[in-house]
Motif scaffolding. Structure first.
Motif, mmCIF file in Angstrom:
data_model
loop_
_atom_site.group_PDB
_atom_site.id
_atom_site.type_symbol
_atom_site.label_atom_id
_atom_site.label_comp_id
_atom_site.label_asym_id
_atom_site.label_seq_id
_atom_site.Cartn_x
_atom_site.Cartn_y
_atom_site.Cartn_z
ATOM 1 N N ILE A 113 -0.243 9.591 8.604
ATOM 2 C CA ILE A 113 -1.895 9.292 8.555
ATOM 3 C C ILE A 113 -2.578 8.318 8.093
ATOM 4 O O ILE A 113 -3.518 7.465 8.500
ATOM 5 N N MET A 114 -2.247 7.945 6.806
ATOM 6 C CA MET A 114 -2.749 6.939 5.974
ATOM 7 C C MET A 114 -2.179 5.534 6.513
ATOM 8 O O MET A 114 -3.043 4.641 6.686
ATOM 9 N N ILE A 171 0.831 -1.215 0.169
ATOM 10 C CA ILE A 171 -0.171 0.208 0.030
ATOM 11 C C ILE A 171 0.734 1.239 0.029
ATOM 12 O O ILE A 171 1.718 1.537 0.851
ATOM 13 N N ALA A 172 0.700 2.019 -1.090
ATOM 14 C CA ALA A 172 1.626 3.365 -1.129
ATOM 15 C C ALA A 172 0.906 4.502 -1.304
ATOM 16 O O ALA A 172 -0.141 4.444 -1.995
ATOM 17 N N GLY A 173 1.387 5.605 -0.566
ATOM 18 C CA GLY A 173 0.624 6.730 -0.882
ATOM 19 C C GLY A 173 1.774 7.821 -1.229
ATOM 20 O O GLY A 173 2.840 8.062 -0.838
ATOM 21 N N GLY A 174 1.373 8.371 -2.300
ATOM 22 C CA GLY A 174 2.086 9.445 -3.002
ATOM 23 C C GLY A 174 3.543 8.792 -3.307
ATOM 24 O O GLY A 174 3.890 7.855 -3.781
ATOM 25 N N THR A 175 4.572 9.607 -2.905
ATOM 26 C CA THR A 175 5.803 9.239 -2.953
ATOM 27 C C THR A 175 6.266 7.927 -2.442
ATOM 28 O O THR A 175 7.463 7.674 -2.779
ATOM 29 N N GLY A 176 5.618 7.414 -1.697
ATOM 30 C CA GLY A 176 5.866 6.216 -1.139
ATOM 31 C C GLY A 176 5.798 5.008 -2.089
ATOM 32 O O GLY A 176 6.227 4.030 -1.794
ATOM 33 N N ILE A 177 5.447 5.134 -3.112
ATOM 34 C CA ILE A 177 5.357 4.513 -4.367
ATOM 35 C C ILE A 177 7.022 3.781 -4.520
ATOM 36 O O ILE A 177 7.076 2.679 -4.973
ATOM 37 N N GLY A 191 -5.406 4.588 7.961
ATOM 38 C CA GLY A 191 -6.113 3.740 7.125
ATOM 39 C C GLY A 191 -5.526 2.397 6.879
ATOM 40 O O GLY A 191 -6.647 1.548 6.663
ATOM 41 N N CYS A 192 -4.559 2.232 7.108
ATOM 42 C CA CYS A 192 -3.678 0.857 6.776
ATOM 43 C C CYS A 192 -3.987 0.041 8.112
ATOM 44 O O CYS A 192 -4.319 -1.148 7.978
ATOM 45 N N SER A 193 -2.947 0.423 9.034
ATOM 46 C CA SER A 193 -2.679 -0.767 10.183
ATOM 47 C C SER A 193 -4.063 -1.223 10.610
ATOM 48 O O SER A 193 -4.277 -2.497 10.777
ATOM 49 N N PRO A 194 -5.146 -0.484 11.107
ATOM 50 C CA PRO A 194 -6.112 -0.872 11.725
ATOM 51 C C PRO A 194 -6.953 -1.780 11.046
ATOM 52 O O PRO A 194 -7.605 -2.819 11.429
ATOM 53 N N ASN A 195 -7.057 -1.523 9.742
ATOM 54 C CA ASN A 195 -7.914 -2.321 8.638
ATOM 55 C C ASN A 195 -7.355 -3.531 8.325
ATOM 56 O O ASN A 195 -7.902 -4.391 8.107
ATOM 57 N N ILE A 222 -1.666 -1.306 -3.838
ATOM 58 C CA ILE A 222 -2.946 -0.347 -3.874
ATOM 59 C C ILE A 222 -2.046 0.932 -3.988
ATOM 60 O O ILE A 222 -0.885 1.144 -2.985
ATOM 61 N N PHE A 223 -2.249 2.015 -4.802
ATOM 62 C CA PHE A 223 -1.499 3.092 -4.830
ATOM 63 C C PHE A 223 -2.643 4.455 -4.703
ATOM 64 O O PHE A 223 -3.309 4.333 -5.522
ATOM 65 N N ALA A 224 -2.359 5.038 -3.618
ATOM 66 C CA ALA A 224 -3.274 6.227 -3.093
ATOM 67 C C ALA A 224 -2.634 7.510 -3.484
ATOM 68 O O ALA A 224 -1.352 7.300 -3.043
ATOM 69 N N ALA A 225 -3.468 8.446 -4.198
ATOM 70 C CA ALA A 225 -2.780 9.881 -4.262
ATOM 71 C C ALA A 225 -3.979 10.736 -4.207
ATOM 72 O O ALA A 225 -5.193 10.187 -4.251
#
Length: 153
Positions: free
Chosen positions: A130-131, A29-35, A135-139, A58-61
């Motif tokens: 925050i993601m 699971i990547a967010g922005g530059t985390g890709i 968003g990630c860990s709890p889910n 999953i790539f989130a932006a």
């Protein structure tokens, strides 16, 4: 989770915080530059035809223009359909004909797109805190992924 060292070796073998580990499937699971780190690991796996490791990314932006390297990711998905899949999610704006997800990463998205929990399934996350924290860990944990199988860069 704590940010540590992840070093992919070959054929599902990797070193995580100095401990040798193995997996057959990686949820990424990547967010922005985390890709970037996610792509480095994926490239290493896909470069070796004999490596059977599978990846679901999953790539989130915020918006479509922020999906860095999207053409490469789509190419990989087309070339390696049994090893690599990618799904995009945009939070701020998206084109009318957008066929992927919108909003923020959540449990339903993970259930639909990621590999289900298992001893050989690892979850690699890289993006804004925050993601990862909301968003990630709890889910992922709610879907049965063990804390030990969650790793953030």
């Amino acid at each position: 989770g704590p940010v540590g060292e992840f070093d992919y070796q070959a054929d599902g073998k990797f070193i995580l915080d100095n401990e040798p580990q193995t997996g057959t499937r990686f949820n990424m699971i990547a967010g922005g530059t985390g890709i970037t780190p996610c792509m480095q690991i994926a490239a290493e796996i896909l470069r070796h035809p004999s490596d059977p490791t599978q990846i679901s990314l999953i790539f989130a932006a915020r918006e479509e223009g922020d999906l860095l390297m999207r053409s490469t990711l789509d190419e990989w998905a087309a070339h390696f359909p049994n090893k690599f899949k990618v799904h995009y999610i945009l939070s701020d704006s998206w084109p009318k004909d957008w066929k992927y997800s919108t909003g923020f990463v959540d449990k339903k998205l993970f259930e639909e797109q990621l590999y289900p929990a298992g001893d050989d399934v690892w979850n690699l996350m890289c993006g804004p805190p925050i993601m990862i924290d909301r968003g990630c860990s709890p889910n992922l944990k709610a879907l049965g992924h063990a804390k030990e199988r969650l790793f953030s860069f």
